[in-house]
Design a protein around this motif. Structure first.
Motif, PDB file in Angstrom:
ATOM      1  N   LYS A  57       0.844  -1.190   0.000  1.00 14.17           N
ATOM      2  CA  LYS A  57       0.000   0.000   0.000  1.00 14.17           C
ATOM      3  C   LYS A  57       0.882   1.244   0.000  1.00 14.17           C
ATOM      4  CE  LYS A  57      -2.456  -1.142   3.659  1.00 14.17           C
ATOM      5  NZ  LYS A  57      -3.514  -1.093   4.708  1.00 14.17           N
ATOM      6  N   THR A  58       0.466   2.241  -0.779  1.00 16.03           N
ATOM      7  CA  THR A  58       1.202   3.501  -0.827  1.00 16.03           C
ATOM      8  C   THR A  58       0.242   4.673  -0.667  1.00 16.03           C
ATOM      9  OG1 THR A  58       1.015   3.689  -3.245  1.00 16.03           O
ATOM     10  CG2 THR A  58       2.945   2.511  -2.374  1.00 16.03           C
ATOM     11  N   ALA A  59       0.807   5.825  -0.328  1.00 17.97           N
ATOM     12  CA  ALA A  59       0.020   7.048  -0.226  1.00 17.97           C
ATOM     13  C   ALA A  59       0.907   8.225  -0.578  1.00 17.97           C
ATOM     14  CB  ALA A  59      -0.537   7.216   1.186  1.00 17.97           C
ATOM     15  N   LEU A  60       0.305   9.254  -1.136  1.00 19.47           N
ATOM     16  CA  LEU A  60       0.990  10.513  -1.374  1.00 19.47           C
ATOM     17  C   LEU A  60       0.752  11.438  -0.185  1.00 19.47           C
ATOM     18  CD1 LEU A  60       0.067  11.015  -5.138  1.00 19.47           C
ATOM     19  CD2 LEU A  60       2.150  10.004  -4.182  1.00 19.47           C
ATOM     20  N   GLU A  61       1.504  12.525  -0.141  1.00 20.03           N
ATOM     21  CA  GLU A  61       1.495  13.394   1.035  1.00 20.03           C
ATOM     22  C   GLU A  61       0.094  13.873   1.407  1.00 20.03           C
ATOM     23  OE1 GLU A  61       3.539  17.637   2.434  1.00 20.03           O
ATOM     24  OE2 GLU A  61       4.247  16.586   0.648  1.00 20.03           O
TER      25      GLU A  61
END
Length: 310
Positions: A57-61
Motif C-alpha cells: 500500500k502507498t500514499a501521497l502526502e
C-alpha cells in the motif's frame, strides 16, 4: 497496528517491506514516481536473508491526514528532517508514535520540540542497503537490526507490539529501555567510520591495509568515545573492543552510507554527523584537529558539489 513508513528506499523499503511481508498493516508514504514503480512491480527486496516481492500500500502526502496511524517510521536523511516533519505533520494524531531511524542524535530534540516527547521514540537501524534505478532494494551485508524504545526507559505496549510484528528470520528487532545510550553508541561508531572513510575515500578494509590505517581508526574511535562520555553516555569497553577488532580486518568491504553518497556526488550528512561531533569536541575543549580536518574536507566536497564541479 497501522504503520506509515516515510520513503521506500534502502532503509524504509527494507524494514517496511519485511513488515509487509509478515502481514503487518503498512503503508508507504512516497512521491509519485516511486508510487508508480511500486504499483507496477511491487516492493522488491534482494537479501541473503531471503528475497521478497509483493504488492504494498502507498500514499501521497495529501492522502495521509485523518488516518489513526499508530507508528510513523522516518527513514529519511538527516538533512531532509525539516521537510519530513512537514510531510508527516498532518498524519500525527493523538496516539501516534514517530520512530526516527536517522543517523546521529541531534534530531531527537528537534522532533521532541515539534511533536512532544511522548510522541517520539528513539530509534536506530544497523544495516547496509540501497535502492537501485529500477526501485529494487538491495540488502548488502549481514546487518539487519532495528532498535527502538521509549525515551523515558519504559518498555511500553506500543514498542512491544511493534517488535513482535517484525519477522525474526530477516530482521533483528529490539525494544530496549536504554535507547538513547544505544543511539550514542551508533553515533560514535558512525562518526568514526564515516569520518575516516570519507577522508580516505576508502572502505574500512582498504584503510586497514595501509600502514597506520588501523591505528588512525582506533584513535578516532576513542576520541569520539571520549565525547560520548563527556555527554553522559560512556561507551562500554565491549562495544569499543568489537570495533577495534573490526578495524584490523584488511578484507572488510564496509563502506558507510556517507561515503557512498560522496562517491555518487550526492548530498551527504557530513554536517549532521561530523559537524555535530566537532561542535561537541569544541564544547568540551578537546583536541579538535582531526575532527576539523574531516569536517572541512566534507564542507569542501559540498562546495564543489553545489558548484557542479565533478
Amino acid at each position: 497496528m497501522k504503520i506509515l513508513v516515510l520513503g521506500a528506499g534502502g532503509l524504509g523499503g527494507y524494514f517496511g517491506g519485511r513488515l509487509a511481508q509478515a502481514g503487518a498493516d503498512v503503508t508507504f508514504l512516497v512521491r509519485k514516481h516511486r508510487q508508480e514503480l511500486l504499483a507496477a512491480h511491487g516492493l522488491r527486496i534482494r537479501s541473503k536473508f531471503g528475497d521478497y516481492s509483493g504488492p504494498v500500500k502507498t500514499a501521497l502526502e495529501h492522502e495521509v491526514a485523518g488516518t489513526p496511524w499508530d507508528v510513523i517510521i522516518l527513514s529519511c536523511k538527516a538533512y531532509d528532517l525539516d521537510s519530513a516533519i512537514e510531510t508527516i505533520r498532518p498524519a500525527v494524531g493523538a496516539k501516534t508514535a514517530v520512530l526516527p531511524l536517522l543517523n546521529g542524535v541531534r534530531h531527537l530534540q528537534h522532533l521532541n520540540d515539534v511533536f512532544g516527547k511522548t510522541h517520539v521514540l528513539g530509534g536506530l537501524a544497523k544495516i547496509v542497503s540501497m535502492v537501485d534505478a529500477e526501485g529494487i532494494v538491495h540488502h548488502l551485508n549481514d546487518w539487519c537490526a532495528i532498535t527502538f524504545g521509549e525515551q523515558d526507559g519504559r518498555i511500553s505496549e506500543r514498542v512491544t507490539r511493534l517488535q513482535a510484528l517484525f519477522p525474526a528470520d530477516s530482521v533483528k528487532a529490539s525494544a530496549v529501555p536504554d535507547i538513547q545510550q544505544k543511539m550514542w553508541e551508533k553515533f560514535v561508531h558512525l562518526a568514526t567510520v564515516a569520518g575516516i572513510a570519507s577522508l580516505m575515500r576508502a572502505s574500512v578494509g582498504e584503510i586497514a591495509r595501509v600502514p597506520g590505517g588501523t591505528e588512525l581508526l582506533i584513535h578516532f574511535l576513542e576520541s569520539n568515545a571520549a565525547v560520548a562520555k563527556a555527554e553522559g553516555h560512556p561507551i562500554p569497553e565491549s562495544f569499543l573492543k568489537e570495533y577495534r577488532d573490526l578495524f584490523h580486518d584488511q578484507q572488510l568491504p564496509y563502506v558507510p552510507s556517507l561515503l557512498r553518497d560522496v562517491e555518487r556526488h550526492n548530498r551527504c550528512e557530513g554536517d549532521h554527523i561530523l559537524g555535530h561531533m566537532l561542535a561537541l569536541v569544541n564544547k568540551h575543549h578537546m583536541e579538535p584537529t582531526l575532527h576539523e580536518l574531516i569536517h572541512m574536507n566534507l564542507q569542501t566536497y559540498e562546495v564543489r558539489r553545489q558548484a557542479g564541479r565533478f
